[in-house]
Design a protein around this motif. Structure first.
Motif, PDB file in Angstrom:
ATOM      1  N   ALA A 114       0.715  -1.001  -0.105  1.00  0.00           N
ATOM      2  CA  ALA A 114      -0.066   0.166   0.057  1.00  0.00           C
ATOM      3  C   ALA A 114       0.827   1.290  -0.224  1.00  0.00           C
ATOM      4  O   ALA A 114       0.730   2.169  -0.348  1.00  0.00           O
ATOM      5  CB  ALA A 114      -1.021  -0.080   1.373  1.00  0.00           C
ATOM      6  N   ASP A 115       2.114   1.623   0.868  1.00  0.00           N
ATOM      7  CA  ASP A 115       2.324   2.780   1.343  1.00  0.00           C
ATOM      8  C   ASP A 115       3.811   2.874  -0.186  1.00  0.00           C
ATOM      9  O   ASP A 115       3.405   3.795  -0.805  1.00  0.00           O
ATOM     10  CB  ASP A 115       3.882   1.968   1.690  1.00  0.00           C
ATOM     11  CG  ASP A 115       4.364   3.639   2.568  1.00  0.00           C
ATOM     12  OD1 ASP A 115       4.090   4.445   2.632  1.00  0.00           O
ATOM     13  OD2 ASP A 115       5.429   3.274   2.155  1.00  0.00           O
ATOM     14  N   THR A 177      -4.925   4.309   2.841  1.00  0.00           N
ATOM     15  CA  THR A 177      -5.867   4.020   1.834  1.00  0.00           C
ATOM     16  C   THR A 177      -5.525   3.721   0.094  1.00  0.00           C
ATOM     17  O   THR A 177      -4.626   4.774  -0.432  1.00  0.00           O
ATOM     18  CB  THR A 177      -7.154   4.930   1.918  1.00  0.00           C
ATOM     19  OG1 THR A 177      -7.570   5.490   3.032  1.00  0.00           O
ATOM     20  CG2 THR A 177      -7.945   4.435   0.960  1.00  0.00           C
ATOM     21  N   VAL A 178      -5.478   3.078  -0.586  1.00  0.00           N
ATOM     22  CA  VAL A 178      -5.454   2.384  -1.653  1.00  0.00           C
ATOM     23  C   VAL A 178      -7.112   2.462  -2.396  1.00  0.00           C
ATOM     24  O   VAL A 178      -7.697   1.760  -2.522  1.00  0.00           O
ATOM     25  CB  VAL A 178      -4.826   1.642  -2.864  1.00  0.00           C
ATOM     26  CG1 VAL A 178      -4.763   1.369  -3.198  1.00  0.00           C
ATOM     27  CG2 VAL A 178      -3.571   1.302  -0.924  1.00  0.00           C
ATOM     28  N   VAL A 184      -6.333  -3.562  -7.740  1.00  0.00           N
ATOM     29  CA  VAL A 184      -7.229  -3.624  -6.395  1.00  0.00           C
ATOM     30  C   VAL A 184      -8.628  -3.715  -6.790  1.00  0.00           C
ATOM     31  O   VAL A 184      -9.157  -4.240  -5.831  1.00  0.00           O
ATOM     32  CB  VAL A 184      -6.329  -2.063  -5.410  1.00  0.00           C
ATOM     33  CG1 VAL A 184      -7.274  -2.667  -3.806  1.00  0.00           C
ATOM     34  CG2 VAL A 184      -5.205  -2.662  -5.187  1.00  0.00           C
ATOM     35  N   ILE A 262      -5.237  -6.083   0.725  1.00  0.00           N
ATOM     36  CA  ILE A 262      -5.661  -5.323   0.635  1.00  0.00           C
ATOM     37  C   ILE A 262      -6.845  -4.760  -0.486  1.00  0.00           C
ATOM     38  O   ILE A 262      -6.377  -2.964  -0.619  1.00  0.00           O
ATOM     39  CB  ILE A 262      -4.423  -4.699  -0.358  1.00  0.00           C
ATOM     40  CG1 ILE A 262      -4.033  -2.933  -0.900  1.00  0.00           C
ATOM     41  CG2 ILE A 262      -4.292  -5.561  -2.131  1.00  0.00           C
ATOM     42  CD1 ILE A 262      -2.561  -3.231  -1.415  1.00  0.00           C
ATOM     43  N   SER A 266      -8.985  -1.777   0.324  1.00  0.00           N
ATOM     44  CA  SER A 266      -8.557  -0.838   0.613  1.00  0.00           C
ATOM     45  C   SER A 266      -7.889   0.019   1.027  1.00  0.00           C
ATOM     46  O   SER A 266      -7.565   1.291   1.029  1.00  0.00           O
ATOM     47  CB  SER A 266     -10.038   0.528   0.114  1.00  0.00           C
ATOM     48  OG  SER A 266     -10.872  -0.830  -0.539  1.00  0.00           O
ATOM     49  N   GLY A 267      -6.986  -0.314   0.941  1.00  0.00           N
ATOM     50  CA  GLY A 267      -5.563   0.217   1.858  1.00  0.00           C
ATOM     51  C   GLY A 267      -5.011  -1.083   3.152  1.00  0.00           C
ATOM     52  O   GLY A 267      -5.136  -1.974   3.100  1.00  0.00           O
TER      53      GLY A 267
END
Length: 348
Positions: A114-115, A177-178, A184, A262, A266-267
């Motif tokens: 995610a990062d 948050t992605v 994803v 993930i 969503s992250g």
């Protein structure tokens, strides 16, 4: 003709010798007790499912069942990994096969992925970094257990703590948050042939990992090592290699689970590894009740994960407090583990 002396009378107060009918009654009672203990957890779960289906009209709707399949995917994949470790090391959770670090390793991988995605790293490289980190935990576990000779419980407890600390340090213990990533979002919301994509990923994991563990020569020998290590050594097997491979295969399951995790969240949110750990352990040992021999299996672990998530979903539908749900899961873990221990004693 020599007279035959009469048999001596039994001492006064001694019990009469057992009759055939008494032996048969004892065997029947033992079988009934064995069935009640070994199948008890399934009976409890079945009763809870019936109760929830009666209390909530939405529980058995297909839309809700799809939601259960979608939400249970990470737990089922992680439980598959734990099942492999238990099969290789034996079902004694103290000195046998156990790996409590799998959820923490998977969560660490998700945090790194995610990062990187938020920072603009391409999808492939972000997932590769996360996968290498998760697999690294499996390699460390194998080294600590096989070469350093730590008990699996202590070794994986150490890597659990290290993994949690590492990913919280890497992401500064914050929510990431992605949202703007097509892959994803598709894994999170997409369907194929009427089934959620996470459920299909679970099915693929079951076929792959279950096939390796139950249908290959490696898997059969790995089960032999877990069933009786001394006999396996006499037969010419090298238990250390199979135990090490089980930890690495479990971390591979963590890699697959990270793809679903993930997407599901969503992250990444700090703290999810604790809930994953409880559900993974519960699902794995509940799944043993689905086995004819009452042993941990990969298909049983997947079925157990879906069952556990269905219960959690049902309790939420009837508005049971989240803390109470956690308490119920804890009680169920005690019931399942106690049942497994009693079954082992009855077999002896």
């Amino acid at each position: 003709m020599t007279a035959v002396a009469p048999a001596p009378a039994p001492p006064s107060g001694s019990p009469p010798p057992p009759s055939g009918s008494a032996d048969m009654a004892a065997q029947v009672a033992r079988r009934v007790l064995y069935f009640a203990i070994s199948r008890g957890p399934l009976v409890v779960f079945a009763a809870l499912l019936v109760y929830l289906s009666l209390e909530s009209e939405f529980f058995l709707e297909w839309r809700n069942i799809k939601s259960i399949l979608r939400q249970s995917a990470p737990d089922a994949i992680l439980a598959s990994g734990l099942a492999v470790v238990v099969m290789a090391g034996g079902d004694d959770v103290v000195v046998g096969g156990i790996d409590i670090s799998i959820p923490a390793a998977a969560t660490m991988g998700v945090g790194l992925i995610a990062d990187q995605l938020v920072g603009g790293t391409p999808l492939f490289w972000a997932y590769l970094l996360g996968a290498l980190a998760i697999l690294g935990v499996g390699v460390v576990n194998a080294f600590l257990v096989v070469y350093v000779k730590l008990t699996p419980l202590l070794a994986t407890l150490a890597t659990l703590v290290a993994s949690v600390g590492m990913y919280k340090w890497a992401i500064n213990n914050r929510r990431i948050t992605v949202l703007e990533n097509d892959f994803v979002n598709e894994v999170r919301d997409g369907d194929f042939l009427g089934l959620p994509i996470p459920a299909l990923i679970t099915l693929g994991t079951l076929v792959l990992v279950g096939g390796i563990a139950h249908r290959t020569r490696f898997g059969i020998r790995m089960q032999a090592v877990g069933g009786n290590r001394s006999a396996a050594e006499i037969a010419g097997l090298r238990p250390g290699g199979y135990v090490a491979a089980s930890f690495i295969l479990a971390s591979f399951c963590g890699v697959i689970a990270s793809i679903v995790l993930i997407s599901r969240g969503s992250g990444i949110s700090p703290g999810i590894e604790e809930r994953l750990l409880v559900d993974m352990v519960l699902a794995t040992f509940v799944g043993a009740a689905f086995s004819p021999r009452r042993v941990v299996t990969v298909p049983g672990a997947v079925a157990g994960a879906i069952l556990v998530k269905a219960l959690g979903n049902g309790f939420q539908l009837i508005q049971v407090d989240l803390f109470q749900i956690g308490m119920i899961k804890g009680v169920l873990i005690l019931v399942v583990v106690a049942s497994s221990a009693l079954v082992g004693r009855l077999r002896q």
